[in-house]
Design a protein around this motif. Sequence first.
Motif, PDB file in Angstrom:
ATOM      1  N   CYS A  77      38.559 -70.063  -1.414  1.00  0.00           N
ATOM      2  CA  CYS A  77      38.154 -69.411  -0.164  1.00  0.00           C
ATOM      3  C   CYS A  77      37.917 -70.475   0.885  1.00  0.00           C
ATOM      4  O   CYS A  77      37.460 -71.585   0.563  1.00  0.00           O
ATOM      5  CB  CYS A  77      36.861 -68.636  -0.432  1.00  0.00           C
ATOM      6  SG  CYS A  77      36.138 -67.872   1.030  1.00  0.00           S
ATOM      7  N   CYS A 115      42.802 -56.512  -6.953  1.00  0.00           N
ATOM      8  CA  CYS A 115      43.604 -57.267  -5.984  1.00  0.00           C
ATOM      9  C   CYS A 115      44.548 -58.265  -6.687  1.00  0.00           C
ATOM     10  O   CYS A 115      44.124 -58.998  -7.589  1.00  0.00           O
ATOM     11  CB  CYS A 115      42.632 -58.011  -5.074  1.00  0.00           C
ATOM     12  SG  CYS A 115      43.349 -59.363  -4.156  1.00  0.00           S
ATOM     13  N   CYS A 145      34.198 -60.920  -1.868  1.00  0.00           N
ATOM     14  CA  CYS A 145      34.444 -59.529  -2.290  1.00  0.00           C
ATOM     15  C   CYS A 145      33.988 -59.335  -3.743  1.00  0.00           C
ATOM     16  O   CYS A 145      33.833 -60.302  -4.492  1.00  0.00           O
ATOM     17  CB  CYS A 145      35.925 -59.181  -2.142  1.00  0.00           C
ATOM     18  SG  CYS A 145      36.988 -60.115  -3.240  1.00  0.00           S
ATOM     19  N   CYS A 311      43.259 -66.161   6.697  1.00  0.00           N
ATOM     20  CA  CYS A 311      42.618 -67.410   6.243  1.00  0.00           C
ATOM     21  C   CYS A 311      43.675 -68.464   5.943  1.00  0.00           C
ATOM     22  O   CYS A 311      43.370 -69.649   5.912  1.00  0.00           O
ATOM     23  CB  CYS A 311      41.731 -67.138   5.037  1.00  0.00           C
ATOM     24  SG  CYS A 311      40.280 -66.202   5.556  1.00  0.00           S
ATOM     25  N   CYS A 344      35.606 -63.094   8.061  1.00  0.00           N
ATOM     26  CA  CYS A 344      36.187 -62.473   6.875  1.00  0.00           C
ATOM     27  C   CYS A 344      35.799 -60.994   6.846  1.00  0.00           C
ATOM     28  O   CYS A 344      34.671 -60.639   7.195  1.00  0.00           O
ATOM     29  CB  CYS A 344      35.658 -63.170   5.622  1.00  0.00           C
ATOM     30  SG  CYS A 344      36.196 -62.375   4.090  1.00  0.00           S
ATOM     31  N   CYS A 377      42.355 -54.254  -1.932  1.00  0.00           N
ATOM     32  CA  CYS A 377      41.436 -55.061  -1.123  1.00  0.00           C
ATOM     33  C   CYS A 377      40.775 -54.110  -0.136  1.00  0.00           C
ATOM     34  O   CYS A 377      41.304 -53.827   0.939  1.00  0.00           O
ATOM     35  CB  CYS A 377      42.173 -56.162  -0.365  1.00  0.00           C
ATOM     36  SG  CYS A 377      41.042 -57.045   0.751  1.00  0.00           S
ATOM     37  N   TYR A 380      39.720 -55.506   3.712  1.00  0.00           N
ATOM     38  CA  TYR A 380      40.752 -55.587   4.750  1.00  0.00           C
ATOM     39  C   TYR A 380      41.384 -54.224   5.004  1.00  0.00           C
ATOM     40  O   TYR A 380      41.742 -53.905   6.143  1.00  0.00           O
ATOM     41  CB  TYR A 380      41.798 -56.652   4.396  1.00  0.00           C
ATOM     42  CG  TYR A 380      41.256 -58.023   4.734  1.00  0.00           C
ATOM     43  CD1 TYR A 380      41.377 -58.538   6.021  1.00  0.00           C
ATOM     44  CD2 TYR A 380      40.547 -58.763   3.801  1.00  0.00           C
ATOM     45  CE1 TYR A 380      40.811 -59.758   6.358  1.00  0.00           C
ATOM     46  CE2 TYR A 380      39.975 -59.974   4.119  1.00  0.00           C
ATOM     47  CZ  TYR A 380      40.120 -60.477   5.398  1.00  0.00           C
ATOM     48  OH  TYR A 380      39.551 -61.675   5.740  1.00  0.00           O
TER      49      TYR A 380
END
Length: 429
Positions: A77, A115, A145, A311, A344, A377, A380
């Motif tokens: 991340c 995901c 997450c 990202c 994020c 996800c 998002y």
Amino acid sequence: MAEKYIEMWKNLGMDIEKHNELLNILGQYYTAVYLSQKNRPKGMGYFDFVVSEIHGLRIKELNDSRKEGKKVIGAFCIYAPEELAYAADATMVGLCGGTDFSVPDAEAVLPRNLCPLIKSFYGFRLNKTCPYFQSSDLVVGETTCDGKKKVYELLNELIPTYVLEVPHKPHTQQGKEFWYKELEAFKAKLEEVTGNKITAEKLKESIELINNKRKALKRLSDLRANNPAPISGLDALLIYQISFNDDVKRFTDKVNELCDELDERVRKGIGVKAKDAPRLMISGCPMAIPNWKVHSIAQAAGASVIVEESCVGTRYFTNLVEPKSDNLNDLLWAMVEKYSQIPCACFTPNDARIKSVTDLAKQFKAEGVIYYTLQNCHDYNVEGVKVDRALKSLGLPMLKIETDYAMGDSEQIKTRIEAFLEIIQEKRK
Ligand code: BJ8
């Protein structure tokens, strides 16, 4: 590449046969997607070389430095504070998975409806085909997450995994104070793992090192606002992806060299697509290497992909760490300020991201936005509602694509993108 590195891969405990399979697939995919592009800048030669050696020479460099006592820290991340890792004389590398090659291995353990980015990286650790995982002395996860957070517990059974607790309201004073304490704790962990003290002087140096990398990436990104864009979206995406694995100083120099060439292209009006190619922005989930699916389909359909609100894109390099003074406390606070500005979708409320999407759309004169979300996800996916509303208020069309890493839906995505480009062409009239 395979022959000369086999000993090294064996020493890293890798599954040689399976890894060969992976290299073959990736080699063919890269040739088809990247090397078939026309009119690429000469400076891309370096990045093609990096990809060709991504499991070879770069791994050798990391392991040579490990023999000299340097530690390798794996991360997932852009909230993982790489400045601290470098200040502890360690190297940080990205471990996010961007291929379905490792997904079946993960699905033998994890639920399928998770995901693909998470399944991909966990599968790589299980099947021992990622030399970056095999070279990591410590991995650092983060409570962004839920999927990642819970998988880190399982990952810790396979490799030491330190989890940073990320405040979900990072822009509040309370959130910032919390994050400051997390940075202090991570600093102590790094000092323990590396045996090196993180001094103000070392941290100042590493802040400059990483700031320079972010500046070079921003320079590259800004150049793409020109029409015609001097570099393809695919090539820019590749550079953003490689930024998490290459040597920082060398990478920064090479990006700046490439930008010098792109400056020249802009002066001469040289682009990779015709001036009237529809200009698309991509916004949403990060695309870890080798996830090139949507870019390659959009480009083949005739679009010019000019910016990624991601990202693996603008969220990584938009802000710098800007300390007020050289003392350790101020340096850490400057990091808090920088990191708390990363919008994020895990955070709430996340108005900064909505603003960033609309600002970028204006800056880059995007004519349409592909909202990219990985399957399962939720962050998002749900945030796409607000992004859509904001884009509508600007009169900009948005196409939402929810997908995974498999290629089964490529034809369907192609048809949808082609129809989207027609809408853009209609709007022009
Ligand atoms: S700061 S975007 S890099 S967490 S893994 S949230 S795709 S369900 S990656 Fe991320 Fe840091 Fe945020 Fe950026 Fe969704 Fe998948 Fe979770 Fe993901």
